[in-house]
Write an enzyme that holds these catalytic residues in place. Sequence first.
Site, short mmCIF file in Angstrom:
data_model
loop_
_atom_site.label_atom_id
_atom_site.label_comp_id
_atom_site.label_asym_id
_atom_site.label_seq_id
_atom_site.Cartn_x
_atom_site.Cartn_y
_atom_site.Cartn_z
CE1 TYR A 17 -3.98 -2.20 0.41
CE2 TYR A 17 -2.46 -3.16 2.18
CZ TYR A 17 -3.82 -3.33 1.02
OH TYR A 17 -4.54 -4.36 1.31
CG HIS A 22 -6.87 4.91 1.13
ND1 HIS A 22 -7.88 6.05 1.30
CD2 HIS A 22 -7.84 3.81 1.96
CE1 HIS A 22 -8.74 5.54 1.94
NE2 HIS A 22 -8.75 4.24 2.17
CG PHE A 69 -5.37 -2.95 7.25
CD1 PHE A 69 -5.04 -2.61 5.78
CD2 PHE A 69 -4.88 -3.79 8.06
CE1 PHE A 69 -4.61 -3.51 5.26
CE2 PHE A 69 -4.13 -4.65 7.29
CZ PHE A 69 -3.62 -4.73 6.18
CG ASN A 71 -11.61 0.89 6.80
OD1 ASN A 71 -11.16 2.00 6.24
ND2 ASN A 71 -12.46 0.11 6.14
CG ASP A 96 -7.29 9.14 1.03
OD1 ASP A 96 -7.19 8.77 2.23
OD2 ASP A 96 -8.15 8.68 0.26
CG ASN A 117 -14.94 3.88 6.00
OD1 ASN A 117 -16.05 4.32 6.53
ND2 ASN A 117 -14.91 2.75 4.84
#
Length: 194
Positions: A17, A22, A69, A71, A96, A117
């Site tokens: 990632y 994100h 993560f 969320n 973002d 989220n």
Amino acid sequence: MADTWLIIGLGNPGPRYEQTRHNVGQMVVDELASRRSAAFRQHKANARVAEAWLRPGAAKLVLAKPNTFMNVSGGPAANLAKFYGLGADRVVVVHDELDIPFDTIKLKTGGGHGGHNGVRDVAKALGTPDFARVRVGIGRPPGRQDPADWVLDAFGATERKTLPILVGDAADAVEHLAEEGLVAAQQRFHAPRP
């Protein structure tokens, strides 16, 4: 601690990632650390943390990247705020933003999460949405691409040419916010570029 700011860069952990849209919040926090030669270390709050000063004699910056993560970023954010004795008014979340065009930065305090989220989880964990946000525009996906897929894609070739400037500008916005306050930062960074 009135002279301390907790700057949280939102993103997802792991190499998969690192270069995705994100994770632009973590890219900004990395830039802030790099400017001060500050190294990240694991913190018991389940985040990587680097401590530095805005400039000599000025505010302390606690730069943080949750190990969780996106969320579920709220737990590390709230734990760090508690560890450093900071209220939500001393927390800045860098993230973002789909609803802002790429290469644009907007700042605000409070308000809704806009479907983000990570921001939603931080607000829930802090018990208030009243923290500052540095929103880094990534724009909406082209055509019918699902926004959930778009944010997890790497920046495109054209975007990558401008990305270092965008990340640098967002880091400047965080510094300006910490030193001059929200309104001054908004006046500087919301103005159209020459």
